[in-house]
Design an enzyme around this catalytic site. Structure first.
Site, PDB file in Angstrom:
ATOM      1  CG  ASP A  43      -2.193   0.704   1.093  1.00 18.15           C
ATOM      2  OD1 ASP A  43      -2.329   1.480   0.131  1.00 18.15           O
ATOM      3  OD2 ASP A  43      -3.086   0.515   1.954  1.00 18.15           O
TER       4      ASP A  43
ATOM      5  CG  ASP B 240      -9.599   2.173  -0.373  1.00 14.09           C
ATOM      6  OD1 ASP B 240      -9.056   1.122  -0.760  1.00 14.09           O
ATOM      7  OD2 ASP B 240      -9.081   2.942   0.457  1.00 14.09           O
TER       8      ASP B 240
END
Ligand code: DGJ
Length: 735
Positions: A476, A543
């Site tokens: 990430d 997301d």
């Protein structure tokens, strides 16, 4: 110009370069793929121009007849079409390269020296065109790697010099293209967190349109490094000339589209020169990242099939290999978990039927436990309270439950509340005399510093070495670079060196761990490009996992990236039936982020069956050619088809994307694409919910011609908001 003429001269088509002792016949330099060609021309002054970028001509001799730039005026207009526009001498347009020499002279001229084309491997050739400044020991090599079957060109440049000291580079484009059309329609993709890659099409007008990023790390948060240029008409899916391009660079980028005074289009693409003047030492090569582009004369559909096929065959690790289905715990638990809870989730992953359990954020930090996103980044030791037996125990427990174990990391980042920050404040990108600025409560480590590179490498290598059966890494990257300044490397080009540092870490990791699947994630899809996808097997698009949103997001990424690399997770976001969520996620690399124990028995049974179905269909979804039959942008029903290379199998996804009254009903049939016209096909509906009856008659046989000319109505409606149909050549096994 006249000085050059006196130094070099032509002799009936033979260019003599006395200083280099080279004699070479030059005229056009064609860079060809199966269906397209980029043609350069060396003019009488030995400047290299672009005379064609489009369909390949069948007779190579015809390249000599290409008109090139038809209306040259006095002055610098012959440089409009320069294959690599130098700054400071006669060109007055946006430059590809700008340098200040050691003597302070701020100008460049670049003339042809030689070129060579050599095979790289089967179906791939590399053409290098060498250019040089006649006054200075300054050279540029233009590289064109052509992928014959995929009709893709990968273009980059190398800049070097042998002046006495370092020189300053202010522009360093990867590619400088030139296109001729009546009008140009630019589609670009922008957005922000949870609303990535929204397309917008603009007709280019006189002057310059710039798309760029200055964010540093999470660089593509607002603007993705990809574009489509449609010639003469707005972009169409199946017709028209389209150039689709994307920069293989995970940092700041810039695309400049400049209409010249003759209404031709100049395109400059590369790293963003913003705050990145580069001091280049003598003898050192400065390589730019590659612009990857394809030209299609059959609209955006063929362009994206070219890019997707290229990516699978030539770029993404294991692009033609396997992927693991997984259960991720992020949306299911966030930071709230401990060992017993995770062990329970491993069993649930097995019950569901996925291959792997992926542990997300929150597993590390002791003095500064990662129980929320305010602390812990940088301290990559398992949290003793949550996970007293460490990661190795989790790997073993997962495997005992029958699934592999994967783990989340964000190794480029640090929370000020961490041991790492306290121990190595000089490793953090920040300005000495400004207050710290955080993004998601965190800062970026200085990857231009070799010590930081070693640390980041060590975090991931340590996990993989200590746990040899660790099955997956999710990498990430949630912060942008504020206060861009490196205390160990205070030169201006931190933005460039950061990405190079990142790539050198990834290069080293991949050399040692070539097979481990790795997901590229950046707080959603803020880092999806073919520079990073040299190392990652897949990416996290957003997301936003609401299926109604994902239909659009997945559709838009599909212009550039293949389904096998696009991670689509079934989550609890929004109140949607499990069938709808599954049908949307299945059109890519499917995974889950749900609480399995909370599923109804019917939803669990549906999901277990869906995973088996996916296993059967995944070769077509992952390796097939993708046809966007109907876009969600301007239809009530969006539809997408994946067709196997042999044309014998296909999977067809249709989704209702409008909630208007009667939306989806009374639709004309949807025409399929990519089938074999003379073959016979059967169609059956799959992913049916418990008790659901299909109106699709699976006993009928259709010719490919019928399906592609007349089509079929998948019968989407308010009661059937998603429909998945399997298409197979009549007589196929299992039918
Ligand atoms: C952002 C990612 O996009 C999410 O999937 C999740 O991993 C969180 N970070 C964790 O902090």
């Amino acid at each position: 110009m006249y000085l050059i003429r006196s130094t070099f001269y032509w002799l009936s088509g033979l260019l003599i370069l006395p200083s280099l002792g080279i004699a070479q016949t030059v005229s056009e330099i064609p860079i060809e793929t199966a269906r397209t060609a980029m043609v350069l021309r060396v003019d009488a002054d030995r400047h290299v121009t672009t005379v064609h970028l489009g369909k390949r001509l069948t007779q190579a001799a015809d390249y000599a007849r290409l008109p090139g730039n038809p209306r040259l005026y006095e002055g610098y207009s012959d440089l409009y079409s320069s294959a690599y526009t130098p700054a400071g001498s006669r060109s007055l347009l946006e430059p590809a390269v700008q340098a200040t020499h050691v003597d302070g002279n701020p100008s460049l001229d670049l003339v042809y020296v030689r070129h060579e084309t050599k095979p790289v491997r089967d179906g791939v050739t590399l053409t290098d065109v060498y250019l040089k400044d006649p006054q200075y020991p300054f050279e540029v090599t233009l590289h064109y790697q052509a992928y014959r079957n995929e009709d893709v060109i990968e273009q980059w440049s190398t800049i070097r010099h042998t002046e006495k000291k370092a020189i300053r580079l202010a522009h360093f484009a990867s590619a400088n293209l030139y296109l001729t059309a009546k009008d140009y329609y630019l589609t670009h993709f922008h957005g922000t967190h949870a609303s990535e890659v929204r397309p917008e099409e603009t007709k280019l007008t006189a002057g310059m349109k710039v798309l760029d990023s200055k964010l540093g790390t999470r660089a593509q948060l607002f603007q993705a490094p990809m574009f489509m240029l449609s010639m003469n008409q707005p972009a169409q899916e199946e017709t028209g000339d389209v150039l689709a391009g994307t920069l293989a660079w995970s940092g700041n980028f810039q695309f400049a589209f400049e209409l010249d005074p003759q209404h031709n289009l100049r395109l400059l693409a590369g790293m963003n020169p913003f705050a990145s003047d580069y001091s280049l030492e003598p003898g050192k090569a400065f390589d730019t990242p590659a612009l990857i582009y394809t030209f299609s004369n059959q609209g955006t559909g063929l362009a994206s099939r070219n890019l997707q096929r290229w990516a699978r065959k030539h770029r993404i690790p294991q692009g033609e290999g396997n992927r693991l289905t997984l259960l991720n715990n992020w949306e299911a638990t966030y930071f709230d978990f401990d060992e017993p809870k995770l062990v329970g989730l491993f069993k649930e992953a097995k019950t569901l039927g996925v291959d792997l359990f992926l542990l997300d954020d929150g597993w590390f930090g002791n003095n500064h436990p990662r129980n929320d996103d305010f602390a812990g980044l940088g301290d990559w030791q398992a949290n003793k309270k949550k996970l007293p037996h460490g990661i190795g125990y989790l790997v073993k427990e997962a495997e005992a439950a029958g699934v592999k174990f994967g783990i989340w990391v964000e190794p480029e980042m640090v929370n000020p509340k961490s041991d790492l920050y306290q121990k190595h404040p000089d490793w953090v990108i920040k300005l000495p005399n400004r207050p710290d600025a955080v993004f998601r409560h965190q800062q970026v480590l200085d990857l231009s510093n070799p010590a930081v590179q070693n640390f980041v490498y060590g975090v991931v290598d340590g996990l993989l070495t200590e746990n040899p059966t660790l099955g997956y890494i999710k990498w990430d990257c949630n912060a942008v670079i504020y206060n861009a300044y490196s205390s160990v490397n205070p030169a201006d080009h931190l933005y460039v060196d950061y990405v190079r540092g990142l790539y050198s870490v990834l290069e080293k990791l991949r050399a040692k761990h070539p097979a481990v699947p790795m997901m590229l994630c950046s707080g959603g899809g803020a880092r999806v490009d073919y520079g990073a996808l040299n190392y990652f097997t897949e990416f996290w698009p957003s997301d936003n996992t609401s299926p109604t949103e994902r239909i659009f997001i997945q559709h838009n990424y599909s212009y550039f990236f293949p389904a096998i690399a696009t991670c689509n997770h079934i989550t609890a976001w929004g109140d949607f039936p499990m069938k709808f969520r599954t049908d949307v996620a299945m059109a890519g690399k499917m995974g889950y982020d749900i609480v399995v124990s909370k599923l109804s028995p019917a939803d669990l049974a549906f999901s277990q069956q869906a995973l088996k179905t996916y296993d059967r269909l995944k070769p077509v979804i992952w390796q097939g050619d993708q046809y966007r039959l109907q876009s969600p942008q301007n239809n009530d029903v969006s539809a997408m088809l994946f067709v196997s290379e042999k044309g014998d199998r296909a999977v067809w996804f249709s989704y209702l994307v409008s909630t208007r009254y009667k939306a989806g009903t009374d639709q004309p049939p949807i025409r399929l694409k990519g089938l074999q016209a003379d073959r016979q096909y059967k169609i059956r509906e799959i992913n049916l919910a418990a008790g659901q009856k299909s109106p699709i008659n699976s006993s009928l046989t259709y010719s490919g011609d019928f399906l592609m000319t007349v089509g079929l109505d998948p019968a989407v409606s308010g009661q059937r908001t998603s429909v998945v149909l399997e298409v197979a050549e009549a007589g196929s096994a299992g039918w």
